[in-house]
Design a protein around this motif. Structure first.
Motif, PDB file in Angstrom:
ATOM      1  N   MET A   1      20.870  43.931  59.936  1.00 21.19           N
ATOM      2  CA  MET A   1      22.072  43.435  60.993  1.00 21.19           C
ATOM      3  C   MET A   1      21.459  43.646  62.297  1.00 21.19           C
ATOM      4  N   VAL A   2      20.730  44.598  62.723  1.00 17.75           N
ATOM      5  CA  VAL A   2      20.094  44.497  64.237  1.00 17.75           C
ATOM      6  C   VAL A   2      19.370  43.230  64.514  1.00 17.75           C
ATOM      7  N   LYS A   3      18.364  42.912  63.383  1.00 13.77           N
ATOM      8  CA  LYS A   3      17.667  41.623  63.698  1.00 13.77           C
ATOM      9  C   LYS A   3      18.505  40.439  63.735  1.00 13.77           C
ATOM     10  N   ASP A   4      19.504  40.395  63.164  1.00 16.16           N
ATOM     11  CA  ASP A   4      20.283  39.254  63.054  1.00 16.16           C
ATOM     12  C   ASP A   4      21.078  39.139  64.487  1.00 16.16           C
ATOM     13  N   VAL A   5      21.469  40.370  64.962  1.00 13.61           N
ATOM     14  CA  VAL A   5      22.153  40.324  66.119  1.00 13.61           C
ATOM     15  C   VAL A   5      21.060  39.749  67.333  1.00 13.61           C
ATOM     16  N   VAL A   6      20.176  40.386  67.363  1.00 13.90           N
ATOM     17  CA  VAL A   6      18.970  40.003  68.332  1.00 13.90           C
ATOM     18  C   VAL A   6      18.656  38.686  68.087  1.00 13.90           C
ATOM     19  N   ALA A   7      18.555  38.165  66.743  1.00 11.65           N
ATOM     20  CA  ALA A   7      18.299  36.542  66.643  1.00 11.65           C
ATOM     21  C   ALA A   7      19.195  35.810  67.309  1.00 11.65           C
TER      22      ALA A   7
END
Length: 60
Positions: free
Chosen positions: A50-56
């Motif tokens: 989820m964090v990687k998706d938000v950062v992306a």
């Protein structure tokens, strides 16, 4: 198991130092620990995704 016994109103026998606990109980405890570790690992993986998706999305 003890919590279920307490909820159902059963009288519990007190344990004294030196009492023997069956290996069956140790197996049950080990299984529960492994289930909880697996659950936490899956939760950690989902959170990191989820964090990687938000950062992306923020980088776009």
């Amino acid at each position: 198991m003890t919590g279920d016994m307490i909820k159902s109103g059963k009288i519990l026998r007190s344990y004294m130092p030196g009492d023997i606990i069956s290996y069956k109980n140790f197996d049950f405890i080990g299984d529960r620990i492994n289930e909880n570790i697996s659950f936490m690992d899956n939760g950690k993986k989902n959170l990191l995704k989820m964090v990687k998706d938000v950062v992306a999305k923020d980088k776009k």
